[in-house]
Design a protein around this motif. Structure first.
Motif, short mmCIF file in Angstrom:
data_model
loop_
_atom_site.label_atom_id
_atom_site.label_comp_id
_atom_site.label_asym_id
_atom_site.label_seq_id
_atom_site.Cartn_x
_atom_site.Cartn_y
_atom_site.Cartn_z
N UNK A 20 0.75 -1.27 0.07
CA UNK A 20 -0.15 0.32 0.26
C UNK A 20 0.79 1.53 0.44
N UNK A 21 1.99 1.01 0.98
CA UNK A 21 3.10 2.49 0.68
C UNK A 21 3.51 2.59 -0.79
N UNK A 22 4.14 1.65 -1.63
CA UNK A 22 4.63 2.16 -2.89
C UNK A 22 2.93 2.17 -3.81
N UNK A 23 1.68 1.71 -3.61
CA UNK A 23 0.81 2.48 -4.51
C UNK A 23 0.30 3.58 -4.13
N UNK A 24 0.29 3.85 -2.41
CA UNK A 24 0.02 5.71 -2.93
C UNK A 24 1.24 6.00 -3.10
N UNK A 25 2.28 5.80 -2.64
CA UNK A 25 3.81 6.30 -3.86
C UNK A 25 3.47 7.23 -4.70
N UNK A 26 3.41 6.31 -5.37
CA UNK A 26 3.19 6.14 -6.68
C UNK A 26 1.74 7.40 -6.56
N UNK A 27 0.57 7.19 -6.39
CA UNK A 27 -0.07 8.10 -6.61
C UNK A 27 0.18 9.58 -6.33
N UNK A 28 0.77 9.93 -4.94
CA UNK A 28 1.34 10.92 -5.20
C UNK A 28 2.64 12.03 -5.84
N UNK A 29 3.14 11.06 -6.16
CA UNK A 29 4.57 11.31 -6.62
C UNK A 29 4.65 11.37 -8.52
N UNK A 30 3.90 9.84 -8.81
CA UNK A 30 4.90 9.67 -10.30
C UNK A 30 3.53 9.87 -11.02
N UNK A 31 4.27 10.71 -11.83
CA UNK A 31 3.44 10.87 -13.29
C UNK A 31 2.36 9.89 -13.94
N UNK A 32 1.66 10.09 -14.09
CA UNK A 32 0.30 9.08 -14.14
C UNK A 32 0.20 8.96 -15.55
N UNK A 33 1.31 9.47 -16.57
CA UNK A 33 1.61 9.27 -18.16
C UNK A 33 2.12 6.97 -18.02
N UNK A 34 1.72 6.87 -18.69
CA UNK A 34 2.10 5.54 -19.38
C UNK A 34 3.53 4.70 -18.78
N UNK A 35 4.05 5.54 -20.11
CA UNK A 35 6.03 5.03 -19.13
C UNK A 35 6.07 5.38 -18.47
N UNK A 36 6.36 6.53 -18.01
CA UNK A 36 6.46 7.27 -16.12
C UNK A 36 6.09 6.03 -15.03
N UNK A 37 4.63 5.25 -15.28
CA UNK A 37 4.11 4.21 -14.23
C UNK A 37 4.97 3.27 -14.49
N UNK A 38 4.60 3.14 -15.84
CA UNK A 38 5.62 1.23 -15.79
C UNK A 38 6.69 1.46 -15.27
#
Length: 117
Positions: A20-38
């Motif tokens: 849950x920490x990883x997914x929360x960090x992703x939703x807050x700090x990682x750009x939502x574009x496909x390649x950044x998320x990938x």
């Protein structure tokens, strides 16, 4: 036998907290574009392997301790809901309302009813 309860709780809590920490960090700090998320998810694969092993062994030890897989899985989902609230507070400063407290109370009553013989 009582150590199985401790091992189960610590492994499931640690694994679910990390996931849950990883997914929360992703939703807050990682750009939502496909390649950044990938790219982020690709870098997290080794950590997710460890997290899944922790959760898997936690469920296994919980089953050995209780002997009822349905109850162990339901309890782990309840624990994940609690961890989700913690992540919401840490990352988004969300404060649970009284309705959330009532919902958790209903879930706890459900666990007690499910455990009754």
């Amino acid at each position: 036998m009582t150590l199985y309860y401790v091992y189960s709780f610590l492994l499931v809590f640690g694994g679910l907290f990390a996931a849950n920490f990883i997914f929360s960090y992703q939703s807050k700090h990682i750009d939502s574009h496909f390649w950044a998320t990938f790219k982020f998810q690709l870098m997290m694969l080794p950590l997710f392997l460890f997290v899944n092993i922790c959760i898997g062994y936690g469920i296994k030890f919980g089953y050995k301790a209780i002997g009822n897989l349905s109850y162990v899985l339901a309890a782990s989902k309840g624990l994940e809901l609690l961890i989700s609230l913690i992540m919401g507070y840490i990352f988004l400063k969300e404060i649970p309302s009284w309705k959330t407290g009532i919902g958790f109370g209903i879930i706890l009553i459900g666990f007690v009813v499910a455990k009754l013989k």
